[in-house]
Scaffold this motif. Structure first.
Motif, mmCIF file in Angstrom:
data_model
loop_
_atom_site.group_PDB
_atom_site.id
_atom_site.type_symbol
_atom_site.label_atom_id
_atom_site.label_comp_id
_atom_site.label_asym_id
_atom_site.label_seq_id
_atom_site.Cartn_x
_atom_site.Cartn_y
_atom_site.Cartn_z
ATOM 1 N N ARG A 59 -28.262 -13.565 7.290
ATOM 2 C CA ARG A 59 -28.354 -13.174 8.774
ATOM 3 C C ARG A 59 -27.679 -14.200 9.625
ATOM 4 N N LEU A 60 -27.569 -15.442 9.520
ATOM 5 C CA LEU A 60 -27.086 -16.572 9.763
ATOM 6 C C LEU A 60 -25.137 -16.522 9.394
ATOM 7 N N ILE A 61 -25.142 -15.465 8.743
ATOM 8 C CA ILE A 61 -23.178 -15.726 8.645
ATOM 9 C C ILE A 61 -23.217 -14.691 9.494
ATOM 10 N N THR A 62 -22.416 -14.742 11.064
ATOM 11 C CA THR A 62 -21.867 -13.853 11.447
ATOM 12 C C THR A 62 -20.378 -13.596 11.634
ATOM 13 N N ASN A 63 -19.958 -14.127 10.431
ATOM 14 C CA ASN A 63 -18.664 -13.507 10.862
ATOM 15 C C ASN A 63 -17.940 -14.093 9.791
ATOM 16 N N GLU A 64 -16.804 -13.544 9.372
ATOM 17 C CA GLU A 64 -16.440 -13.737 7.557
ATOM 18 C C GLU A 64 -14.503 -13.916 7.608
ATOM 19 N N PHE A 65 -14.065 -14.624 7.488
ATOM 20 C CA PHE A 65 -12.190 -15.339 7.206
ATOM 21 C C PHE A 65 -11.551 -15.241 6.123
ATOM 22 N N GLU A 115 -27.095 -17.671 26.377
ATOM 23 C CA GLU A 115 -28.299 -16.340 26.158
ATOM 24 C C GLU A 115 -28.218 -16.025 24.471
ATOM 25 N N GLU A 116 -26.711 -15.619 24.310
ATOM 26 C CA GLU A 116 -26.380 -15.011 22.973
ATOM 27 C C GLU A 116 -26.740 -15.192 21.641
ATOM 28 N N ARG A 117 -27.079 -17.264 21.609
ATOM 29 C CA ARG A 117 -27.724 -17.176 20.836
ATOM 30 C C ARG A 117 -29.376 -17.058 20.569
ATOM 31 N N ILE A 118 -30.257 -17.382 21.717
ATOM 32 C CA ILE A 118 -31.598 -17.185 22.866
ATOM 33 C C ILE A 118 -31.525 -15.851 21.840
ATOM 34 N N LYS A 119 -30.624 -14.677 22.057
ATOM 35 C CA LYS A 119 -30.819 -13.320 21.641
ATOM 36 C C LYS A 119 -31.126 -13.323 19.614
ATOM 37 N N GLU A 134 -33.989 -12.242 17.488
ATOM 38 C CA GLU A 134 -33.779 -11.519 16.816
ATOM 39 C C GLU A 134 -34.211 -11.667 15.420
ATOM 40 N N MET A 135 -33.796 -13.273 14.496
ATOM 41 C CA MET A 135 -34.383 -13.535 13.717
ATOM 42 C C MET A 135 -35.714 -12.577 13.142
ATOM 43 N N ASP A 136 -36.912 -12.492 14.105
ATOM 44 C CA ASP A 136 -38.550 -12.053 14.051
ATOM 45 C C ASP A 136 -38.796 -12.956 13.404
ATOM 46 N N GLY A 171 -40.897 -15.166 15.318
ATOM 47 C CA GLY A 171 -41.499 -15.447 16.502
ATOM 48 C C GLY A 171 -41.345 -17.318 16.798
ATOM 49 N N PHE A 172 -40.336 -17.465 16.661
ATOM 50 C CA PHE A 172 -39.760 -18.683 17.636
ATOM 51 C C PHE A 172 -39.773 -18.334 19.310
ATOM 52 N N GLU A 173 -40.746 -19.468 20.287
ATOM 53 C CA GLU A 173 -40.555 -19.365 21.234
ATOM 54 C C GLU A 173 -39.629 -19.879 22.114
ATOM 55 N N MET A 174 -38.338 -18.786 22.411
ATOM 56 C CA MET A 174 -37.364 -18.869 23.335
ATOM 57 C C MET A 174 -37.492 -20.098 24.887
ATOM 58 N N ILE A 175 -36.632 -21.253 24.601
ATOM 59 C CA ILE A 175 -36.964 -21.489 25.796
ATOM 60 C C ILE A 175 -35.170 -22.371 26.581
ATOM 61 N N ASN A 176 -34.803 -20.974 27.844
ATOM 62 C CA ASN A 176 -33.676 -20.886 28.108
ATOM 63 C C ASN A 176 -33.814 -22.023 30.190
#
Ligand SMILES: [Zn+2]
Ligand SMILES: [Zn+2]
Length: 343
Positions: free
Chosen positions: A311-317, A196-200, A204-206, A208-213
């Motif tokens: 926006r795909l970059i979610t974490n940096e170490f 669900e987190e990945r779907i969200k 949010e990339m905005d 217009g992707f149709e998301m299916i779970n």
């Protein structure tokens, strides 16, 4: 120099190693950022069959040109920001001659077959080095390799303007493929994902992707609704699991195409009857060819969707915290791209 080294599976350490010395027509690059890929995680866990230890992993990076060893003319300048395609074919076999260096009979990928870029410096063949304009965020540039993978997959699928596409698996490569499919003119791009987190995140990339779970909806109804009862023109199987394989033959249109992207950790059953009855075309795709790496860099240089890429970059170490970073990549299921900062 310092580097992150896998000396034993399940153990990666940050340590002092010898700086690579250059052979003829090679370049030394000082790494700025390097991306962690699913492949790096598989290597660390001992799931990659072609790896010999010790190994410095990593094949996605951006850096600055530190040294060149050549007598040929080159436009590259020391200190300039650059990227390098991580794979090198033999240059002589039939596949290399066809421009399919990604499936060369004697393929070398740095970070897998030879030392990679989780290091202060990496050496690469000069012909694989591309200059990058200074004004583009180097973090975005570090995504050129996974973008090249997505472009290779979409290009090989021959997806046409106005067609429909389903991507099975909404991780970093899946979402990148969805972005490229849109760029390619797909009328409808759907992503099937159970997290669900990945779907969200993908929503949010905005774009217009149709998301299916598939765990939450009647998948047959959903396919019918999204494709006007026809099925998808192209289905990209990225998940590498049985449920994905079941979905791909079901979701493809009669006469449609299935692209096999995800590598299953164990073989799965495929509904071969559906392939015959629906006259489906099925094709495997691996990494990317050099032509797609070059094209992916053009997409970034021309700022087609750099804000979305970022926006795909979610974490940096920091590379010093490599153990923590890899542990995070293994345990956290919600992240997209993790970057390692080198200095
Ligand atoms: Zn990768
Ligand atoms: Zn070759």
């Amino acid at each position: 120099m310092k580097a992150a080294v896998i000396e034993n599976f399940n153990d990666i350490i940050f340590k002092e190693v010898e700086q690579p010395s250059l052979d003829h027509d090679e370049a030394l690059i000082k790494v700025e950022y390097t991306g962690v890929c699913g492949t790096d995680v598989h290597i660390l866990l001992g799931n990659h069959k072609q790896v010999k230890l010790p190994l410095i992993p990593g094949h996605e990076f951006v850096g600055r040109l530190a040294k060149i060893n050549t007598d040929r003319e080159t436009n590259l300048k020391i200190g300039q920001r650059v990227v390098a395609q991580p794979l090198t074919g033999c240059g002589k076999c039939e596949l290399c001659i066809q421009g399919r260096d990604n499936v060369c009979v004697d393929l070398n990928i740095f970070g897998i077959h030879s030392d990679g870029c989780f290091a202060e410096y990496i050496k690469v063949p000069l012909k694989k080095v591309y200059a990058v304009p200074e004004e583009i965020d180097p973090r975005v540039v570090s995504l050129v390799e996974p973008l090249a993978v997505a472009m290779h997959d979409v290009r090989r699928s021959n997806l046409q303007v106005g067609q429909t596409a389903l991507i099975v698996g909404g991780g970093p490569i899946g979402v990148l493929m969805a972005m490229v499919a849109k760029l390619n003119g797909a009328a409808k791009v759907a992503i099937s994902e159970i997290n669900e987190e990945r779907i969200k995140f993908a929503k949010e990339m905005d774009m217009g992707f149709e998301m299916i779970n598939p765990l939450k909806v009647d998948i047959d109804e959903e396919i019918e609704r999204l494709t006007d009862h026809m099925g998808f023109d192209v289905v990209y199987e990225v998940s590498g699991v049985q449920a994905g394989a079941d979905l791909m033959t079901k979701a493809a249109k009669i006469g449609g195409t299935i692209m096999m992207v995800g590598i299953p950790t164990k073989s799965y059953m495929v509904d071969t009857g559906a392939i015959t009855l629906k006259e489906l075309k099925m094709e495997g795709v691996r990494i990317h060819a050099q032509i797609n790496f070059k094209a992916a860099l053009e997409v970034i240089k021309n700022n087609i969707f750099n804000d979305k890429l970022k926006r795909l970059i979610t974490n940096e170490f920091h590379i010093e915290d490599i153990k923590e970073a890899m542990d995070f990549c293994i345990k956290d299921k919600d992240h997209f791209k993790v970057l390692l900062k080198m200095s």
